[in-house]
Design a protein around this motif. Structure first.
Motif, PDB file in Angstrom:
ATOM      1  N   SER A   1      -1.990   5.918   6.124  1.00  0.00           N
ATOM      2  CA  SER A   1      -1.639   6.288   4.757  1.00  0.00           C
ATOM      3  C   SER A   1      -0.133   6.384   4.551  1.00  0.00           C
ATOM      4  O   SER A   1       0.338   6.421   3.430  1.00  0.00           O
ATOM      5  CB  SER A   1      -2.301   7.612   4.373  1.00  0.00           C
ATOM      6  OG  SER A   1      -1.843   8.643   5.220  1.00  0.00           O
ATOM      7  N   THR A   2       0.650   6.429   5.636  1.00  0.00           N
ATOM      8  CA  THR A   2       2.105   6.527   5.506  1.00  0.00           C
ATOM      9  C   THR A   2       2.781   5.162   5.501  1.00  0.00           C
ATOM     10  O   THR A   2       3.981   5.073   5.302  1.00  0.00           O
ATOM     11  CB  THR A   2       2.703   7.378   6.644  1.00  0.00           C
ATOM     12  OG1 THR A   2       2.380   6.763   7.899  1.00  0.00           O
ATOM     13  CG2 THR A   2       2.168   8.793   6.599  1.00  0.00           C
ATOM     14  N   GLU A   3       2.021   4.103   5.708  1.00  0.00           N
ATOM     15  CA  GLU A   3       2.603   2.762   5.693  1.00  0.00           C
ATOM     16  C   GLU A   3       2.957   2.360   4.270  1.00  0.00           C
ATOM     17  O   GLU A   3       2.326   2.786   3.312  1.00  0.00           O
ATOM     18  CB  GLU A   3       1.624   1.741   6.282  1.00  0.00           C
ATOM     19  CG  GLU A   3       1.393   1.928   7.759  1.00  0.00           C
ATOM     20  CD  GLU A   3       0.482   0.862   8.326  1.00  0.00           C
ATOM     21  OE1 GLU A   3       0.535  -0.289   7.845  1.00  0.00           O
ATOM     22  OE2 GLU A   3      -0.277   1.184   9.240  1.00  0.00           O
ATOM     23  N   ARG A   4       3.988   1.545   4.139  1.00  0.00           N
ATOM     24  CA  ARG A   4       4.415   1.075   2.821  1.00  0.00           C
ATOM     25  C   ARG A   4       3.477   0.001   2.291  1.00  0.00           C
ATOM     26  O   ARG A   4       2.893  -0.759   3.039  1.00  0.00           O
ATOM     27  CB  ARG A   4       5.813   0.468   2.924  1.00  0.00           C
ATOM     28  CG  ARG A   4       6.878   1.480   3.225  1.00  0.00           C
ATOM     29  CD  ARG A   4       8.234   0.850   3.300  1.00  0.00           C
ATOM     30  NE  ARG A   4       8.462   0.015   2.125  1.00  0.00           N
ATOM     31  CZ  ARG A   4       9.526  -0.718   1.940  1.00  0.00           C
ATOM     32  NH1 ARG A   4      10.473  -0.735   2.837  1.00  0.00           N
ATOM     33  NH2 ARG A   4       9.665  -1.451   0.858  1.00  0.00           N
ATOM     34  N   ASP A   5       3.356  -0.044   0.964  1.00  0.00           N
ATOM     35  CA  ASP A   5       2.619  -1.132   0.329  1.00  0.00           C
ATOM     36  C   ASP A   5       3.413  -2.420   0.506  1.00  0.00           C
ATOM     37  O   ASP A   5       4.635  -2.414   0.433  1.00  0.00           O
ATOM     38  CB  ASP A   5       2.435  -0.865  -1.169  1.00  0.00           C
ATOM     39  CG  ASP A   5       1.483   0.273  -1.444  1.00  0.00           C
ATOM     40  OD1 ASP A   5       0.794   0.718  -0.509  1.00  0.00           O
ATOM     41  OD2 ASP A   5       1.413   0.721  -2.592  1.00  0.00           O
ATOM     42  N   VAL A   6       2.720  -3.516   0.721  1.00  0.00           N
ATOM     43  CA  VAL A   6       3.346  -4.812   0.921  1.00  0.00           C
ATOM     44  C   VAL A   6       2.726  -5.798  -0.063  1.00  0.00           C
ATOM     45  O   VAL A   6       1.506  -5.857  -0.192  1.00  0.00           O
ATOM     46  CB  VAL A   6       3.116  -5.312   2.369  1.00  0.00           C
ATOM     47  CG1 VAL A   6       3.676  -6.704   2.557  1.00  0.00           C
ATOM     48  CG2 VAL A   6       3.708  -4.342   3.374  1.00  0.00           C
ATOM     49  N   MET A   7       3.582  -6.562  -0.761  1.00  0.00           N
ATOM     50  CA  MET A   7       3.039  -7.563  -1.680  1.00  0.00           C
ATOM     51  C   MET A   7       2.396  -8.670  -0.865  1.00  0.00           C
ATOM     52  O   MET A   7       3.017  -9.240   0.023  1.00  0.00           O
ATOM     53  CB  MET A   7       4.114  -8.146  -2.584  1.00  0.00           C
ATOM     54  CG  MET A   7       3.516  -9.032  -3.672  1.00  0.00           C
ATOM     55  SD  MET A   7       4.623  -9.429  -5.003  1.00  0.00           S
ATOM     56  CE  MET A   7       5.280 -10.950  -4.427  1.00  0.00           C
ATOM     57  N   VAL A   8       1.125  -8.939  -1.155  1.00  0.00           N
ATOM     58  CA  VAL A   8       0.382  -9.937  -0.394  1.00  0.00           C
ATOM     59  C   VAL A   8      -0.019 -11.146  -1.236  1.00  0.00           C
ATOM     60  O   VAL A   8      -0.597 -12.091  -0.714  1.00  0.00           O
ATOM     61  CB  VAL A   8      -0.878  -9.306   0.260  1.00  0.00           C
ATOM     62  CG1 VAL A   8      -0.473  -8.280   1.300  1.00  0.00           C
ATOM     63  CG2 VAL A   8      -1.782  -8.695  -0.787  1.00  0.00           C
ATOM     64  N   GLY A   9       0.296 -11.112  -2.515  1.00  0.00           N
ATOM     65  CA  GLY A   9      -0.045 -12.254  -3.348  1.00  0.00           C
ATOM     66  C   GLY A   9       0.481 -12.073  -4.756  1.00  0.00           C
ATOM     67  O   GLY A   9       0.845 -10.971  -5.157  1.00  0.00           O
ATOM     68  N   SER A  10       0.566 -13.162  -5.460  1.00  0.00           N
ATOM     69  CA  SER A  10       1.060 -13.135  -6.830  1.00  0.00           C
ATOM     70  C   SER A  10       0.470 -14.310  -7.590  1.00  0.00           C
ATOM     71  O   SER A  10       0.267 -15.379  -7.022  1.00  0.00           O
ATOM     72  CB  SER A  10       2.587 -13.234  -6.833  1.00  0.00           C
ATOM     73  OG  SER A  10       3.094 -13.112  -8.128  1.00  0.00           O
ATOM     74  N   ALA A  11       0.174 -14.083  -8.843  1.00  0.00           N
ATOM     75  CA  ALA A  11      -0.304 -15.163  -9.716  1.00  0.00           C
ATOM     76  C   ALA A  11       0.582 -15.184 -10.950  1.00  0.00           C
ATOM     77  O   ALA A  11       0.859 -14.138 -11.540  1.00  0.00           O
ATOM     78  CB  ALA A  11      -1.763 -14.934 -10.106  1.00  0.00           C
ATOM     79  N   VAL A  12       1.037 -16.352 -11.314  1.00  0.00           N
ATOM     80  CA  VAL A  12       1.908 -16.501 -12.478  1.00  0.00           C
ATOM     81  C   VAL A  12       1.224 -17.405 -13.482  1.00  0.00           C
ATOM     82  O   VAL A  12       0.755 -18.498 -13.142  1.00  0.00           O
ATOM     83  CB  VAL A  12       3.275 -17.105 -12.067  1.00  0.00           C
ATOM     84  CG1 VAL A  12       4.146 -17.328 -13.285  1.00  0.00           C
ATOM     85  CG2 VAL A  12       3.964 -16.222 -11.041  1.00  0.00           C
ATOM     86  N   LYS A  13       1.161 -16.941 -14.724  1.00  0.00           N
ATOM     87  CA  LYS A  13       0.581 -17.766 -15.792  1.00  0.00           C
ATOM     88  C   LYS A  13       1.642 -18.742 -16.262  1.00  0.00           C
ATOM     89  O   LYS A  13       2.756 -18.359 -16.595  1.00  0.00           O
ATOM     90  CB  LYS A  13       0.132 -16.876 -16.955  1.00  0.00           C
ATOM     91  CG  LYS A  13      -0.526 -17.639 -18.075  1.00  0.00           C
ATOM     92  CD  LYS A  13      -0.981 -16.707 -19.148  1.00  0.00           C
ATOM     93  CE  LYS A  13      -1.613 -17.474 -20.274  1.00  0.00           C
ATOM     94  NZ  LYS A  13      -2.057 -16.593 -21.346  1.00  0.00           N
ATOM     95  N   GLU A  14       1.299 -20.015 -16.287  1.00  0.00           N
ATOM     96  CA  GLU A  14       2.273 -21.029 -16.707  1.00  0.00           C
ATOM     97  C   GLU A  14       1.985 -21.516 -18.091  1.00  0.00           C
ATOM     98  O   GLU A  14       0.961 -21.417 -18.624  1.00  0.00           O
ATOM     99  CB  GLU A  14       2.252 -22.186 -15.725  1.00  0.00           C
ATOM    100  CG  GLU A  14       2.699 -21.724 -14.355  1.00  0.00           C
ATOM    101  CD  GLU A  14       2.793 -22.886 -13.389  1.00  0.00           C
ATOM    102  OE1 GLU A  14       2.956 -24.034 -13.819  1.00  0.00           O
ATOM    103  OE2 GLU A  14       2.704 -22.627 -12.199  1.00  0.00           O
TER     104      GLU A  14
END
Length: 69
Positions: free
Chosen positions: A56-69
């Motif tokens: 629970s003390t670990e940092r959040d990490v961005m694992v994905g992203s979606a971009v609307k084009e």
């Protein structure tokens, strides 16, 4: 996993967010596909997915992203 939606205009209505898969509380391991949707009265141009490790003390990490084009 979590989903973050950000707004950089004078829009005061928050977006609506939903993670549709995996379902809340489902145990997961290995490679996991995350399905999510977002809507807003002004529009949504990007959806970022963050995950936290087992501790629970670990940092959040961005694992994905979606971009609307």
């Amino acid at each position: 996993a979590g989903v973050l939606a950000a707004c950089t205009s004078s829009d005061t209505t928050p977006p609506s967010l939903a993670i549709t898969s995996p379902s809340s509380g489902s145990p997961v391991s290995g490679t996991v596909s995350v399905l999510a949707s977002a809507s807003d009265d002004v529009g949504v141009s990007r959806l970022d997915v963050y995950a936290r490790g087992k501790g629970s003390t670990e940092r959040d990490v961005m694992v994905g992203s979606a971009v609307k084009e």
